[in-house]
Design an enzyme around this catalytic site. Structure first.
Site, PDB file in Angstrom:
ATOM      1  N   GLY A 178       0.840  -1.201   0.000  1.00 40.87           N
ATOM      2  CA  GLY A 178       0.000   0.000   0.000  1.00 40.87           C
ATOM      3  C   GLY A 178       0.866   1.237   0.000  1.00 40.87           C
ATOM      4  O   GLY A 178       2.100   1.159  -0.018  1.00 40.87           O
TER       5      GLY A 178
ATOM      6  N   TYR B 158      -0.653 -19.131  -2.758  1.00 45.15           N
ATOM      7  CA  TYR B 158      -1.539 -18.001  -2.490  1.00 45.15           C
ATOM      8  C   TYR B 158      -2.971 -18.491  -2.278  1.00 45.15           C
ATOM      9  O   TYR B 158      -3.628 -18.152  -1.283  1.00 45.15           O
ATOM     10  CB  TYR B 158      -1.452 -17.020  -3.660  1.00 45.15           C
ATOM     11  CG  TYR B 158      -2.306 -15.794  -3.485  1.00 45.15           C
ATOM     12  CD1 TYR B 158      -2.183 -14.988  -2.367  1.00 45.15           C
ATOM     13  CD2 TYR B 158      -3.230 -15.440  -4.463  1.00 45.15           C
ATOM     14  CE1 TYR B 158      -2.964 -13.860  -2.208  1.00 45.15           C
ATOM     15  CE2 TYR B 158      -4.017 -14.308  -4.314  1.00 45.15           C
ATOM     16  CZ  TYR B 158      -3.882 -13.525  -3.191  1.00 45.15           C
ATOM     17  OH  TYR B 158      -4.661 -12.411  -3.043  1.00 45.15           O
TER      18      TYR B 158
END
Ligand code: UDP
Length: 324
Positions: free
Chosen positions: A37, A150
């Site tokens: 982020g 994942y």
């Protein structure tokens, strides 16, 4: 009054969710370690008296506990995301996605906060049966191919969420995000649309992996966060799993062509502007891509009346304007 904690709130989707929740009157706290982020994504919100943030990892139990104690709903979006990142940093991915989520559920249970858990269409693995519905069987590849790590970590997150719900009565809602796009998404971790747009605007050839016949459905992030915010308010959603995605399917080659057309204002000299790259050169040897990925969105439609509204060309134009 809802006081929301958004883990991963400085990320692409988390920052849009923060805006949507603030706009409807919720108070919002963001926790984000800025690993993928960016503070720039939330900087414009810092003047709002209902907005707060902590730049910290969700694995810091002291900070997470304090923030959880102050909220009644947690949107858990913090995760190691993106296919490229998963291939480059498998240890980090597995640890973040499993241990981080466990920390969030423990904190939520202490204060009986509702948890909205972000999962992914990756959990459908290489199922060839489209569209993908929430209760479909799942087929993943072998553990020797770390792409599947994942999906496996996100499946553990889902199992854990449902276990906390059944065993401890924790109110949880799981949402599986399909390809989500819009302003602020970075192409650094592999995502195709920001990459194509940057390439097109820089006059570079667009890098299509494989032959470009693989297809995806790209959902505008503002549609996706409207779905997430809606699920948080639906009592019927608790204890269940929901797909969130667009059903407008496009091949990657067609996507490249449309990106070029929009970015170059109708110049259709596109064949010279696409470079085909083999999967072996694009990713690691032995990489497996999904040929098609389409969500069945009837469950979320029946539960909260949601469907995506923004067509792909509008989204592409938004991303072009953002990158410009
Ligand atoms: N892709 C591509 N060129 C790029 C990046 C991605 O052709 O520069 C392809 C990728 O192989 C996949 C699709 O675009 O078939 C979507 O990739 P992305 O990483 O955005 O999301 P995925 O659906 O793989 O999670």
């Amino acid at each position: 009054m809802a006081h929301a904690l958004i883990t991963g709130g400085a990320g692409f989707i988390g920052s849009h969710l923060a805006e949507t929740l603030l706009a409807r009157g919720d108070s919002v706290t963001v926790i984000d370690d800025l690993s993928t982020g960016s503070f720039a994504n939330i900087e414009h919100l810092t003047g709002n008296p209902r907005f707060r943030f902590a730049i910290e990892s969700i694995t810091n139990e002291v900070v997470l506990d304090r923030l959880a104690s102050e909220c009644n709903v947690i949107y858990h979006l913090a995760a190691a995301v993106g296919v490229q990142l998963i291939i480059q940093q498998p240890v980090h991915t597995i640890e973040t996605n499993v241990m981080g989520t466990e920390a969030v559920f423990k904190a939520a249970l202490r204060y009986r906060a509702k948890v909205l858990v972000a999962s992914t269409s990756e959990v459908y693995g290489k199922s060839g049966r489209v569209p993908f519905a929430e209760d479909d069987d799942i087929t993943l590849g072998p553990t020797s191919r770390n792409r599947w790590a994942y999906a496996a970590t996100k499946m553990v997150d889902e199992f854990l969420a449902l276990a906390y719900h059944r065993e401890h009565g924790l109110p949880v809602v799981i949402f599986r995000l399909f390809n989500t796009v819009g302003p602020r998404q970075t192409g650094r971790y592999g995502m195709v649309i920001p990459r194509f747009v940057r390439q097109a605007l820089a006059g570079e050839p667009l890098t299509v992996y494989g032959d470009g016949s693989q297809s995806r459905c790209f959902c505008n992030v503002s549609d996706s966060v409207r779905a997430i915010a809606g699920l948080a308010e639906a009592p019927d959603a608790v204890g269940r799993v929901f797909n969130i995605g667009s059903t407008e399917e496009v091949t990657i080659l067609e996507l490249a062509r449309r990106t070029l057309a929009l970015a170059s204002d109708g110049d259709d000299n596109w064949q010279q502007q696409i470079r085909f790259i083999s999967y072996e050169d694009a990713y690691a040897l032995g990489f497996e891509d999904m040929q098609r990925r389409v969500p069945d969105i009837s469950r979320i439609g029946q539960t909260i009346g949601w469907s995506p509204l923004i067509p792909l060309d509008t989204t592409l134009q938004q991303v072009i304007d953002f990158v410009k």
